[in-house]
Design a protein around this motif. Structure first.
Motif, PDB file in Angstrom:
ATOM      1  N   ALA A 203       0.842  -1.212   0.000  1.00  0.00           N
ATOM      2  CA  ALA A 203       0.000   0.000   0.000  1.00  0.00           C
ATOM      3  C   ALA A 203       0.873   1.257   0.000  1.00  0.00           C
ATOM      4  N   LYS A 204       1.964   1.222   0.776  1.00  0.00           N
ATOM      5  CA  LYS A 204       2.847   2.395   0.828  1.00  0.00           C
ATOM      6  C   LYS A 204       3.491   2.639  -0.545  1.00  0.00           C
ATOM      7  N   ALA A 205       3.890   1.549  -1.204  1.00  0.00           N
ATOM      8  CA  ALA A 205       4.532   1.702  -2.524  1.00  0.00           C
ATOM      9  C   ALA A 205       3.532   2.277  -3.536  1.00  0.00           C
ATOM     10  N   VAL A 206       2.299   1.782  -3.521  1.00  0.00           N
ATOM     11  CA  VAL A 206       1.299   2.311  -4.470  1.00  0.00           C
ATOM     12  C   VAL A 206       1.036   3.788  -4.167  1.00  0.00           C
ATOM     13  N   GLU A 207       0.946   4.118  -2.897  1.00  0.00           N
ATOM     14  CA  GLU A 207       0.752   5.525  -2.512  1.00  0.00           C
ATOM     15  C   GLU A 207       1.874   6.400  -3.059  1.00  0.00           C
ATOM     16  N   ALA A 208       3.118   5.884  -2.970  1.00  0.00           N
ATOM     17  CA  ALA A 208       4.268   6.658  -3.462  1.00  0.00           C
ATOM     18  C   ALA A 208       4.115   6.930  -4.955  1.00  0.00           C
ATOM     19  N   VAL A 209       3.645   5.926  -5.709  1.00  0.00           N
ATOM     20  CA  VAL A 209       3.449   6.129  -7.149  1.00  0.00           C
ATOM     21  C   VAL A 209       2.328   7.152  -7.379  1.00  0.00           C
ATOM     22  N   LEU A 210       1.259   7.048  -6.589  1.00  0.00           N
ATOM     23  CA  LEU A 210       0.164   8.020  -6.753  1.00  0.00           C
ATOM     24  C   LEU A 210       0.648   9.439  -6.443  1.00  0.00           C
ATOM     25  N   ALA A 211       1.713   9.520  -5.616  1.00  0.00           N
ATOM     26  CA  ALA A 211       2.262  10.841  -5.289  1.00  0.00           C
ATOM     27  C   ALA A 211       3.331  11.272  -6.296  1.00  0.00           C
ATOM     28  N   GLY A 212       3.593  10.441  -7.336  1.00  0.00           N
ATOM     29  CA  GLY A 212       4.476  10.880  -8.408  1.00  0.00           C
ATOM     30  C   GLY A 212       5.812  10.156  -8.495  1.00  0.00           C
ATOM     31  N   ARG A 213       6.053   9.165  -7.626  1.00  0.00           N
ATOM     32  CA  ARG A 213       7.326   8.447  -7.670  1.00  0.00           C
ATOM     33  C   ARG A 213       7.236   7.304  -8.686  1.00  0.00           C
ATOM     34  N   SER A 214       8.373   6.926  -9.268  1.00  0.00           N
ATOM     35  CA  SER A 214       8.302   5.811 -10.216  1.00  0.00           C
ATOM     36  C   SER A 214       8.099   4.510  -9.433  1.00  0.00           C
ATOM     37  N   MET A 215       7.504   3.537 -10.106  1.00  0.00           N
ATOM     38  CA  MET A 215       7.218   2.273  -9.433  1.00  0.00           C
ATOM     39  C   MET A 215       8.516   1.556  -9.041  1.00  0.00           C
TER      40      MET A 215
ATOM     41  N   ILE B  15      -1.526  -1.032  -9.580  1.00  0.00           N
ATOM     42  CA  ILE B  15      -1.287   0.125 -10.450  1.00  0.00           C
ATOM     43  C   ILE B  15      -1.861  -0.140 -11.843  1.00  0.00           C
ATOM     44  N   ARG B  16      -1.656  -1.342 -12.320  1.00  0.00           N
ATOM     45  CA  ARG B  16      -2.171  -1.683 -13.652  1.00  0.00           C
ATOM     46  C   ARG B  16      -3.694  -1.517 -13.703  1.00  0.00           C
ATOM     47  N   ASN B  17      -4.365  -1.887 -12.610  1.00  0.00           N
ATOM     48  CA  ASN B  17      -5.835  -1.878 -12.593  1.00  0.00           C
ATOM     49  C   ASN B  17      -6.399  -0.759 -11.723  1.00  0.00           C
TER      50      ASN B  17
ATOM     51  N   GLU C 113      -2.000  -6.169 -19.985  1.00  0.00           N
ATOM     52  CA  GLU C 113      -1.476  -7.528 -19.786  1.00  0.00           C
ATOM     53  C   GLU C 113      -0.046  -7.454 -19.265  1.00  0.00           C
ATOM     54  N   GLN C 114       0.435  -8.593 -18.784  1.00  0.00           N
ATOM     55  CA  GLN C 114       1.839  -8.678 -18.375  1.00  0.00           C
ATOM     56  C   GLN C 114       2.686  -9.017 -19.603  1.00  0.00           C
ATOM     57  N   ALA C 115       3.836  -8.364 -19.740  1.00  0.00           N
ATOM     58  CA  ALA C 115       4.681  -8.617 -20.916  1.00  0.00           C
ATOM     59  C   ALA C 115       5.480  -9.903 -20.718  1.00  0.00           C
ATOM     60  N   PRO C 116       5.751 -10.621 -21.808  1.00  0.00           N
ATOM     61  CA  PRO C 116       6.635 -11.790 -21.670  1.00  0.00           C
ATOM     62  C   PRO C 116       8.082 -11.339 -21.443  1.00  0.00           C
ATOM     63  N   MET C 117       8.913 -12.256 -21.001  1.00  0.00           N
ATOM     64  CA  MET C 117      10.330 -11.930 -20.810  1.00  0.00           C
ATOM     65  C   MET C 117      11.103 -12.381 -22.051  1.00  0.00           C
ATOM     66  N   TRP C 118      11.839 -11.448 -22.631  1.00  0.00           N
ATOM     67  CA  TRP C 118      12.653 -11.727 -23.822  1.00  0.00           C
ATOM     68  C   TRP C 118      14.124 -11.623 -23.450  1.00  0.00           C
TER      69      TRP C 118
ATOM     70  N   THR D 189       4.879   5.128 -23.882  1.00  0.00           N
ATOM     71  CA  THR D 189       3.517   4.590 -23.970  1.00  0.00           C
ATOM     72  C   THR D 189       3.464   3.256 -24.721  1.00  0.00           C
ATOM     73  N   GLY D 190       4.590   2.835 -25.300  1.00  0.00           N
ATOM     74  CA  GLY D 190       4.632   1.514 -25.933  1.00  0.00           C
ATOM     75  C   GLY D 190       5.031   0.413 -24.972  1.00  0.00           C
ATOM     76  N   VAL D 191       5.470   0.799 -23.765  1.00  0.00           N
ATOM     77  CA  VAL D 191       5.950  -0.223 -22.818  1.00  0.00           C
ATOM     78  C   VAL D 191       5.163  -0.188 -21.502  1.00  0.00           C
ATOM     79  N   ILE D 192       3.893   0.181 -21.613  1.00  0.00           N
ATOM     80  CA  ILE D 192       3.029   0.258 -20.422  1.00  0.00           C
ATOM     81  C   ILE D 192       2.859  -1.129 -19.784  1.00  0.00           C
ATOM     82  N   ARG D 193       2.936  -2.176 -20.606  1.00  0.00           N
ATOM     83  CA  ARG D 193       2.835  -3.532 -20.030  1.00  0.00           C
ATOM     84  C   ARG D 193       3.914  -3.741 -18.984  1.00  0.00           C
ATOM     85  N   ARG D 194       5.114  -3.222 -19.263  1.00  0.00           N
ATOM     86  CA  ARG D 194       6.224  -3.400 -18.308  1.00  0.00           C
ATOM     87  C   ARG D 194       6.241  -2.330 -17.238  1.00  0.00           C
TER      88      ARG D 194
END
Ligand SMILES: C[S@@+](CC[C@H](N)C(=O)[O-])C[C@H]1O[C@@H](n2cnc3c(N)ncnc32)[C@H](O)[C@@H]1O
Length: 440
Positions: free
Chosen positions: A15-27, A54-56, A171-176, A330-335
């Motif tokens: 919850a604290k990590a999601v809050e930090a993102v909502l406050a503008g920090r990177s995930m 965050i995704r949802n 969706e979740q991106a595959p690992m390449w 915006t092309g790498v939102i899955r990741r």
């Protein structure tokens, strides 16, 4: 007892990590700040909750709001985030409902909100009883889990594909992986992975790429620390091949960190390039050096501003220039689903101006007969065709180069006005834009 304490700590830290993102920090930064008290084996669980939440974000918040009798006050916002994490666990994680409820209630206490423990308990039990609310008539933001400004741009730029793009973004991106061409082939590495019980496949159209059936930790990849492979999306493996830098050439990688494409360029030329890798972020430049060291490759790294070559250029022209431009991603939102929360509509014009300036300032550094590739991991036309069209208008000598030898991927590349676009999720790839030019 210790198990219950850890279970509550995991939810509270998420919850604290999601809050930090909502406050503008990177995930990434928010996850790096998760308390060291969370045992190593449980940190993955925190990540899953944070990514999912965050995704949802829009949908989870709509579900939470539908279950509340009166809105939660702004100063107690972490409780709606905690509830969203609770709902997400019941929706998407295989954790028994009763365990979710008790750990999330306890997390409210850990977050010093004991006064909300009863509310958390009641809301989650209600959700368990009532199930999903009908969100068919909810706003586009809620139905698609994207901010309104981005939906609008995607609908305008991709009238026929926007729904597919937003679905893939969620969706979740595959690992390449990129197999080091100096050490082995994808076929050999797939066999090595199989010996280690890791299922993977080659992608015939991308000569160094291997796609894993399920993501693994890099430390579990055989030979990772001796440079056998790097983690890199298949679409990010196209630029080095397209540039086709041959041994002995002088190459500029203008926005290089963390060095994925720098290393790929070197691997394809047997580490025999006079390669200058620029980035304006010295901390990120250290990551380039780490990557090169791991792969036993060599380049000249320079902390500098790509749009001010007079600061760092010695006047000798380049045979190849890669501009992997700073962009909206915006092309790498899955990741990086946090992009949906962190980016603003107004950022796009600022980025486009920077991209245009870098392109314009670097074109004169290209030798006659040389090649320049402009790349973004954006799907927005303002950062792609619009930037390149303005560049072509000012530089009529720039001849568009369309031939990508040995990479039979034109079926996934959408021809645009000035370049090509891969949309996120096509063949499992990230969304990238490429525009390539030769100087006569
Ligand atoms: C898309 S990333 C590059 C990824 C990299 N090419 C790779 O393959 O690993 C863009 C990079 O541009 C850098 N950057 C942003 N503005 C810049 C500028 N004005 N000059 C040079 N680098 C810049 C950022 O620090 C970031 O590392």
């Amino acid at each position: 007892m210790a198990k219950q304490k850890t279970a509550a700590m995991i939810r509270a830290e998420a919850a604290k990590a999601v809050e930090a993102v909502l406050a503008g920090r990177s995930m990434d930064a928010a996850l790096a700040a998760v308390s060291d008290d969370v045992p190593l084996r449980d940190r993955g669980l925190v990540s899953v909750m944070v990514y999912g939440c965050i995704r949802n974000h829009w949908q989870l918040q709509a579900v939470v709001q539908s279950l509340l009798q009166k809105p939660i006050k702004n100063r107690d916002r972490i409780i709606s985030t905690l509830l969203a994490i609770g709902v997400y666990q019941m929706q998407s994680m295989r954790i028994p409902d009763h365990a979710v409820v008790s750990a999330t209630v306890e997390a409210a206490r850990r977050l010093r909100h004991p006064q909300h423990a009863g509310l958390v308990n009641a809301v989650l039990r209600n959700y368990r009883r009532q199930g999903e609310p009908d969100l068919q008539k909810a706003s586009g933001e809620v139905r698609h889990n994207h901010p309104a400004w981005l939906l609008k741009r995607l609908q305008t730029d991709w009238p026929e594909n926007w729904q597919q793009i937003v679905a893939e973004n969620n969706e979740q991106a595959p690992m390449w992986l990129r197999v080091n061409a100096m050490q082995s082939t994808p076929e050999q590495y797939v066999a090595t992975l199989a010996e280690h019980g890791i299922e993977s496949s080659v992608e015939e159209t991308l000569p160094q790429a291997v796609r894993l059936a399920t993501p693994v930790l890099v430390e579990d990849l055989p030979g990772f620390y001796v440079g056998a492979v790097s983690v890199q999306d298949g679409a990010a493996q196209i630029p080095a091949a397209w540039l086709d830098a041959r041994p002995g050439m002088r190459v500029l990688d203008a926005c290089a960190a963390p060095g994925g494409k720098t290393a790929h360029l070197l691997e394809l030329a047997a580490n025999d390039l006079d390669l200058i890798a620029i980035d304006n972020d010295p901390a990120r430049l250290e990551r380039v050096q780490e990557n090169l060291d791991r792969l036993s490759l060599a380049a000249t790294l320079v902390a500098g501003d790509a749009k001010n070559p007079q600061e760092w250029w010695d006047g000798r022209p380049f045979d190849r220039i890669l501009i992997d431009a700073p962009c909206s991603a915006t092309g790498v939102i899955r990741r990086h689903p946090d992009i949906k929360l962190l980016r603003q509509d107004t950022d796009i014009a600022v980025l486009a101006a920077l991209q245009g300036e870098i392109l314009q300032k670097l074109w004169p550094l290209l030798a006659p007969g040389g090649r320049l590739l402009y790349v973004t991991c954006s799907v927005l036309e303002q950062e792609n065709d619009a930037v390149v069209e303005a560049f072509v208008r000012r530089n009529p000598d720039a001849a568009q180069h369309k031939e990508l030898r040995n990479y039979n991927i034109h079926d996934v590349m959408q021809p645009r006005r000035t370049g090509y676009q891969i949309l996120p999720g096509m063949k499992g790839l990230d969304g990238f834009f490429y525009a390539c030019f030769d100087k006569p």
